[in-house]
Write a protein that holds these residues in place. Structure first.
Motif: not given
Length: 102
Positions: A4-5, A7, A36, A38, A43, A46, A49, A51, A67, A76
């Motif tokens: 998992i990312l 931000v 960031h 991008f 990705l 991952f 994501a 946010i 994003f 996301a």
């Protein structure tokens, strides 16, 4: 292990969320909204994501919009701190299960 990312702006709350997700078995990477870029983000490592959106901080809105523009189809979630970590964990599981079947 699902990756998992996140931000975020790097607040204590977001670091706590990261720790809780790691304790649940997720591999978590944090990226600051101020940094960031991008365009150079890969990705493929991952599964999801997150946010972290703060209505009063324009950098978080900009990160979200950037994003979505850069990765329109990538799974996301938007997280606003007042919803609680348990609801975030539930949403993560739902998104990962849904994307597993596609």
């Amino acid at each position: 292990m699902k990756k998992i990312l996140i931000v975020c702006r790097g607040s204590r709350e977001e670091k706590t969320i990261s720790s809780e997700l790691k304790a649940d078995g997720y591999d978590v990477q944090l990226i600051g909204v101020e940094k960031h870029d991008f365009n150079s983000l890969d990705l493929s490592r991952f599964n999801l994501a997150i946010i972290s959106l703060h209505p009063d901080i324009s950098a978080t809105w900009n990160a979200y919009l950037d994003f979505r523009q850069q990765f329109p189809g990538f799974p996301a979630l938007v997280y606003m701190g007042h919803h609680g970590v348990d609801r975030l964990k539930s949403a993560i599981k739902n998104v990962l299960i849904k994307n597993k079947h596609h």
